[in-house]
Design an enzyme around this catalytic site. Sequence first.
Site: not given
Ligand SMILES: Cc1ncc(COP(=O)(O)O)c(C=O)c1O
Length: 382
Positions: A73, A181, A240, A203-204, A327, A153
């Site tokens: 994000t 993705q 930081t 990373a996640h 979300c 996604n």
């Molecule tokens: C295509 C895409 N962009 C951005 C994001 C947002 O990433 P983050 O969860 O690291 O803020 C996501 C998360 O699902 C995503 O699938």
Amino acid sequence: MPRTIYFDYNATTPLDPGVREAMLPFLDKVWGNPSSVHHVGRKARALLDEARDRAAKVLGAKPGEIVFTSGGTESNNLAIFGTARLLKSKGRHLITSSIEHHAVLHCFDYLEKKEGFEVTRLPVDAEGRVSPEDLDRAIRADTGLVSIMAANNEIGTLQPVAELGAICRERGIVFHTDAVQWFGKEPFEEIGRFSADLVSLCAHKFHGPKGAGLLFIRSPLHPDPVLFGGGHENERRAGTENLAGITGLVEALERFLKPPVFEKDKLTKLRLQLRSAIEEIEGAELVGSRWNGLSNTVSFVVQGTDSIALLAGLDMEGVCASSGSACSAGSLEPSHVIAAIGKKELANSLVRFSLGRESTMEEAAVACKALPKVVSRAQQAK
Ligand SMILES: Cc1ncc(COP(=O)(O)O)c(C=O)c1O
């Protein structure tokens, strides 16, 4: 309680034990502030510099082209707000697609509503692909930035990013791609493959920690900051540095991009298994691209019911799925992606299975068996 079958790897992935191990010293012994001038701070600084070098090496970039962020994000916000504002004297026209993640779309909405920019949202075809010809036609003399995602996604569609990026380069337009993705799922050699000036990742999505990501910024581009404060990250992102998160990100980059941790051969088999089962179900329809899609993603819409009923039914069978972007799950918000591929009337009935490292044929078989029952129950409940 049935066993848990986690088919929501596009939402997030479990932290890899090796990555966790690499992060632990930064939650314990290495706690200095990299900006401090004393030896405790200098030790943290040396490790931060080393992490940046390692990330740059994996990506085939220069260390100075890496800005560590809090995730996808923030990377998208920095790329879009930062570049649009930097280049506003050149022009106030921006281009994106209609199927971006909200972390991209909402930036453009804001720039349009509050800062006087004009935004073109390119349409997509029935599989969710942007046409390079449409992009070429949409570019104007006052276009400042183009942002098109690498992989969607919700439905897994892959965009012809290198081609889109090449068009932008030829026309002298800054190009950003949200590749959140894409990394860890598609074969990667080096960042140049996107022909992009800005690339977001986090990373996640490939077994690294949450809250850690980066934005690749091709030198010498220097977007305006969106976070103000200290001069961190070479004046591009104040705050930081989260050394534990950064170390986890770098460790995951090194471990899981080459080759991608999402194994294509294994996942393609599971994907086909699920696709065949869905094709058999009355009222269900696969969405996305058969050939230009992520091998871990199977998405479908269902007539006569909605995502909430379907996801609740699957959850009762132990299957964790999603209605698209995490979300909006639970809020019954219709999918803008499904609407954009021409299925507006089914936009509130999307189900996404996204498979990963721990997924098995046996799990897919359980889900395939449960699906007809879950769908018919959800349809009757309507
Ligand atoms: C295509 C895409 N962009 C951005 C994001 C947002 O990433 P983050 O969860 O690291 O803020 C996501 C998360 O699902 C995503 O699938």
